[in-house]
Design a protein around this motif. Sequence first.
Motif, PDB file in Angstrom:
ATOM      1  N   GLN A  98       0.828  -1.208   0.000  1.00 33.70           N
ATOM      2  CA  GLN A  98       0.000   0.000   0.000  1.00 33.70           C
ATOM      3  C   GLN A  98       0.865   1.261   0.000  1.00 33.70           C
ATOM      4  OE1 GLN A  98      -2.383  -0.952   3.474  1.00 33.70           O
ATOM      5  NE2 GLN A  98      -4.148  -1.496   2.214  1.00 33.70           N
ATOM      6  N   GLU A  99       1.932   1.248   0.810  1.00 35.03           N
ATOM      7  CA  GLU A  99       2.835   2.398   0.861  1.00 35.03           C
ATOM      8  C   GLU A  99       3.543   2.590  -0.477  1.00 35.03           C
ATOM      9  OE1 GLU A  99       5.464   1.745   4.102  1.00 35.03           O
ATOM     10  OE2 GLU A  99       3.888   1.860   5.629  1.00 35.03           O
ATOM     11  N   HIS A 100       3.952   1.468  -1.088  1.00 38.38           N
ATOM     12  CA  HIS A 100       4.621   1.525  -2.390  1.00 38.38           C
ATOM     13  C   HIS A 100       3.725   2.213  -3.418  1.00 38.38           C
ATOM     14  CE1 HIS A 100       5.441   0.019  -6.462  1.00 38.38           C
ATOM     15  NE2 HIS A 100       6.699  -0.146  -6.092  1.00 38.38           N
TER      16      HIS A 100
ATOM     17  N   GLY B  94       4.329   9.800  -9.473  1.00 39.99           N
ATOM     18  CA  GLY B  94       4.351   9.571 -10.913  1.00 39.99           C
ATOM     19  C   GLY B  94       5.691   9.028 -11.368  1.00 39.99           C
ATOM     20  N   SER B  95       6.207   9.563 -12.475  1.00 44.65           N
ATOM     21  CA  SER B  95       7.458   9.051 -13.028  1.00 44.65           C
ATOM     22  C   SER B  95       8.648   9.288 -12.108  1.00 44.65           C
ATOM     23  CB  SER B  95       7.730   9.699 -14.391  1.00 44.65           C
ATOM     24  OG  SER B  95       7.921  11.103 -14.251  1.00 44.65           O
ATOM     25  N   LEU B  96       8.547  10.304 -11.233  1.00 47.34           N
ATOM     26  CA  LEU B  96       9.640  10.553 -10.283  1.00 47.34           C
ATOM     27  C   LEU B  96       9.877   9.341  -9.385  1.00 47.34           C
ATOM     28  CD1 LEU B  96       8.763  14.207  -9.197  1.00 47.34           C
ATOM     29  CD2 LEU B  96      10.547  13.475 -10.812  1.00 47.34           C
ATOM     30  N   PHE B  97       8.802   8.586  -9.153  1.00 49.62           N
ATOM     31  CA  PHE B  97       8.909   7.410  -8.298  1.00 49.62           C
ATOM     32  C   PHE B  97       9.869   6.382  -8.871  1.00 49.62           C
ATOM     33  CE2 PHE B  97       7.298   3.094  -7.317  1.00 49.62           C
ATOM     34  CZ  PHE B  97       7.494   3.094  -5.938  1.00 49.62           C
TER      35      PHE B  97
END
Length: 361
Positions: free
Chosen positions: A34-36, A44-47
């Motif tokens: 859930q945290e992921h 978004g893409s920064l992740f």
Amino acid sequence: MNKFKKEFPVLGQNTYINTASSGILYDSLLEYRQEHDFDFLIGGSLFRDHQNTFLNTVRKSIGTFFNCNTNDIVLTQNFSLGLNTILNGLDSSKKVLLLDKDYPSVNFAFTSKGFEVCYAKVETTMEENIIAAIKEHKPDIIAISLVQYINGISIDLEFIKQLKANYPDILIIADGTQFCGTHAFDFTNSGIDILGCSGYKWLLSGYGNGFLLFKENILEQVTPESYKKSASEVNYDNSYTSLQARFECGHLDTLNFGSLQHSLEFLSKIGISNIENSIQELSDYAKIELTKLDLLEKDVVQREKHSSIFSLKGDSKLFNFLKNQNIITSYRGDRIRISLHFYNDTKNIDTLLATLHQYYK
């Protein structure tokens, strides 16, 4: 051990003795997932900016757990995909020794690609059968599951180590999906050249993750010359000199492989030796009691050591009867398969035994 068992909600409503089919989700893994996804939601893409660094930490966790060099570890969505990728790089004229009742994903992978195959019987004398088959057929490759998925017969790991010492030129490929997570395991000193595993069973990692472990210098044996030539022509020389570049094609899901890493850490907190001892005690108890009821195959009864997977006499009616009593098993090979992990206990076995007595009375 008991405090960790509380993490599995499904155990509160069921006698779950079916890990050989699917491991179960636990509270802290759900929290991690859930945290992921929340981080992905807001980033978004920064992740994904640091995904390569993160995935390398996953390889390090696998390497620590199974004693394998990080550079010799490949992440794969499942064992079957990894094995078929390997076979695409092997010369199909090579002769392969298989076990006659092994997992279809192992045997069919070779037969469907045109390899010349021979077989050793899965029975009480399985190790002796393998030696006899080697002497008769002189295979180039041995491909086996460490634990047989239907009846739980497990190969002697010391036998494999000695086998490699006696036949160093034979490439030994092993499926560890029904094994990894049940025993302490030292891959580097195992005698196995390539071990693959899906993480959704005994490693409790959910679906969509697995890995391949390679001994050093195996890459050259599983990379065809045509691949090297094509890579060289387009200046992709490093695409076959690195295991990860060769086998990890496309995007890898950080949720799934993060789940694998989380579960390896979870199992490490419990202690793999504690898990092994718990499983062995359950296996010994189950074997004694099920033998009394004459429910096991002769080959299983006669072997000195056994895994925690058992195949019982029974039919679909018994399978459904058990299911209606909230006893979760599998129906495999016209028999009832049960499988016991560390979160099971002797009470689960006693519940099964009492229900069997009720059914047969």
